[in-house]
Design an enzyme around this catalytic site. Structure first.
Site, short mmCIF file in Angstrom:
data_model
loop_
_atom_site.label_atom_id
_atom_site.label_comp_id
_atom_site.label_asym_id
_atom_site.label_seq_id
_atom_site.Cartn_x
_atom_site.Cartn_y
_atom_site.Cartn_z
N ASP A 101 -21.05 78.74 -5.98
CA ASP A 101 -21.74 77.48 -5.75
C ASP A 101 -22.58 77.03 -6.95
OD1 ASP A 101 -20.66 77.94 -3.26
OD2 ASP A 101 -22.42 77.21 -2.17
N ARG A 109 -38.43 82.70 -1.50
CA ARG A 109 -38.18 81.34 -1.96
C ARG A 109 -39.40 80.67 -2.60
NH1 ARG A 109 -33.64 83.46 -2.22
NH2 ARG A 109 -31.95 82.67 -0.92
N ASP A 156 -33.30 77.23 3.23
CA ASP A 156 -33.76 77.39 1.85
C ASP A 156 -34.07 76.06 1.17
OD1 ASP A 156 -33.78 80.11 1.83
OD2 ASP A 156 -31.79 80.35 0.94
N SER A 182 -21.68 85.76 3.40
CA SER A 182 -22.57 85.57 2.26
C SER A 182 -23.73 86.55 2.35
CB SER A 182 -23.09 84.13 2.20
OG SER A 182 -23.89 83.86 3.34
#
Length: 412
Positions: free
Chosen positions: A15, A95, A124, A180
């Protein structure tokens, strides 16, 4: 005229590799890649060469592990934060640190925007952008997955793989691991792919190779292991008598916890954006630390201070999960938490055995536990007169008796 600069949160996966090239072409901009080393281990290998080959003008790979452990993990664990009773917030807490460093780099480089590869369905995107809003409101955010032109060009992974091949971007994409992952110092998460079926059993023998940080509890040692954690003001500062930094504490606990199959969680959680999501987590060191910290508090924290702090756990955990780490309400709660931890000092002994963390003793020089008062035998201190309980109960029962009488009269 100099080109616009965009700082991209870059992992080197499919990505963000495609996004790097797409941003450069679409915005005719200089792309500065940024990768935070927060404990991904070998996932960072070769990132600099790959980012530059993909079109980045430069890349920052910053070791933030010490800051992550000291300024993010430790304060969160002092708050006993647990989202929906199970999740130790491993991805959530990383994050705001990543986004904080991104805006610092953007300002240093004179960039006008930051970009990320988070999808429009996940948490996120919120965490990155709320942090940016709190710390650098003048910097804009580009979220390609929320842009219609990007989604039209890349409706699926096949199109992204084809784009990468066309532009000579080296990516590894296969069906061997149809899920993932996100790894850092605190945990590793697994989601999507086969895990989208909540009936799928990741602990089945055929799926054991999915897990990274821990052995299957069934395969863990048959002999229990004892471990001692020493706390000062709510933070673990030593293990088995050896003084350690916050980073070393997490690394040590991850190793010993993983060996005993500790810290696996499989849950369906409520995302901030409104949907339910199935996630599987490994948090071996964090699970040990969380348990030890609560046991240390049980001996050293005042009852009502503990109950007040505990009443805020759900709120605090939601703030972290939803991306409000730098919001004033989280900071206000943290100030209360910090005050509550001033006497959370001493030593906790735990027994680790086949996925279990079992309390095996706790002691402290500032213990609030007095065996002379708590004893069922004669109280040598005379601090507690059992007869006093009669009036205590009578006063607490008064409102119950009055209410019951009113109800009985109403039913006559």
């Amino acid at each position: 005229m100099a080109k616009e600069k965009i700082v991209l949160a870059y992992s080197g996966g499919l990505d963000t590799s495609v996004i790097l090239k797409w941003l450069k072409e679409t915005y005719d901009a200089e792309i500065i890649a940024f990768t935070a080393d927060i404990g991904q281990k070998d996932e960072l290998d070769g990132l600099e060469e790959k980012a530059l080959a993909t079109g980045a003008s430069k890349i920052y790979i910053d070791d933030l592990r010490d800051e992550f452990a000291r300024d993010f993990i430790n304060p969160m664990f002092q708050a006993a934060a647990l989202y929906e009773g199970q999740y130790l917030l491993g991805t959530s807490i990383a994050r705001p640190l990543i986004a904080k460093r991104m805006v610092e780099i953007a300002r240093a480089e004179g960039a006008t925007a930051i970009a990320h590869g988070a999808t429009g369905k996940g948490n996120d995107q919120v965490r990155f952008e709320l942090t940016a809003a709190a710390l650098a409101p003048e910097i804009s955010v580009i979220a390609p997955w929320r842009l219609e032109e990007f989604r039209e060009q890349f409706p699926g992974r096949a199109e992204m793989i084809a784009y990468a091949e066309k532009h000579g971007i080296p990516v590894t994409a296969s069906a061997a691991k149809p899920y993932s992952t996100d790894r850092n110092l605190l945990h590793i998460s697994f989601e999507s792919g086969m895990l989208e079926d909540p009936w799928f059993d990741p602990s089945a023998t055929s799926n054991k190779d999915m897990f990274v940080l821990s052995v299957d509890p069934e395969d863990a040692p048959d002999q229990a292991e004892y471990i001692e954690l020493e706390f000062e003001k709510g933070d673990c500062v030593a293990i088995n008598g050896t003084r350690l930094t916050p980073l070393q504490v997490m690394e040590t606990l991850n190793e010993v916890g993983g060996k005993h199959g500790i810290g696996r969680v499989d849950m369906v959680e409520n995302r901030f954006v409104g949907m339910k999501s199935r996630g599987v987590y490994e948090t071996p060191g964090g699970t040990i630390l969380f348990t030890a910290h609560r046991k240390m508090e049980s001996l050293t924290m005042d009852r009502d201070v503990m109950h007040l702090r505990d009443s805020l756990i759900s709120k605090y955990a939601s703030l972290v999960y939803n991306g409000f780490w730098f919001a004033p309400e989280r900071l206000a709660i943290q100030a209360l938490v910090t005050e509550s931890q001033k006497n959370v000092s001493g030593t906790v002994r735990l027994k680790l055995y086949k996925g279990n963390v079992i309390g095996a003793g706790v002691k402290s020089p500032v213990s609030l536990y007095n065996p002379d008062i708590a004893t069922m035998e004669a109280d040598p201190t005379k601090a507690y007169d059992q007869g006093d309980a009669t009036g205590f109960i009578r006063l607490n029962a008064l409102r119950l008796k009055v209410g019951s009488g009113v109800e009985q009269n109403a039913n006559k």
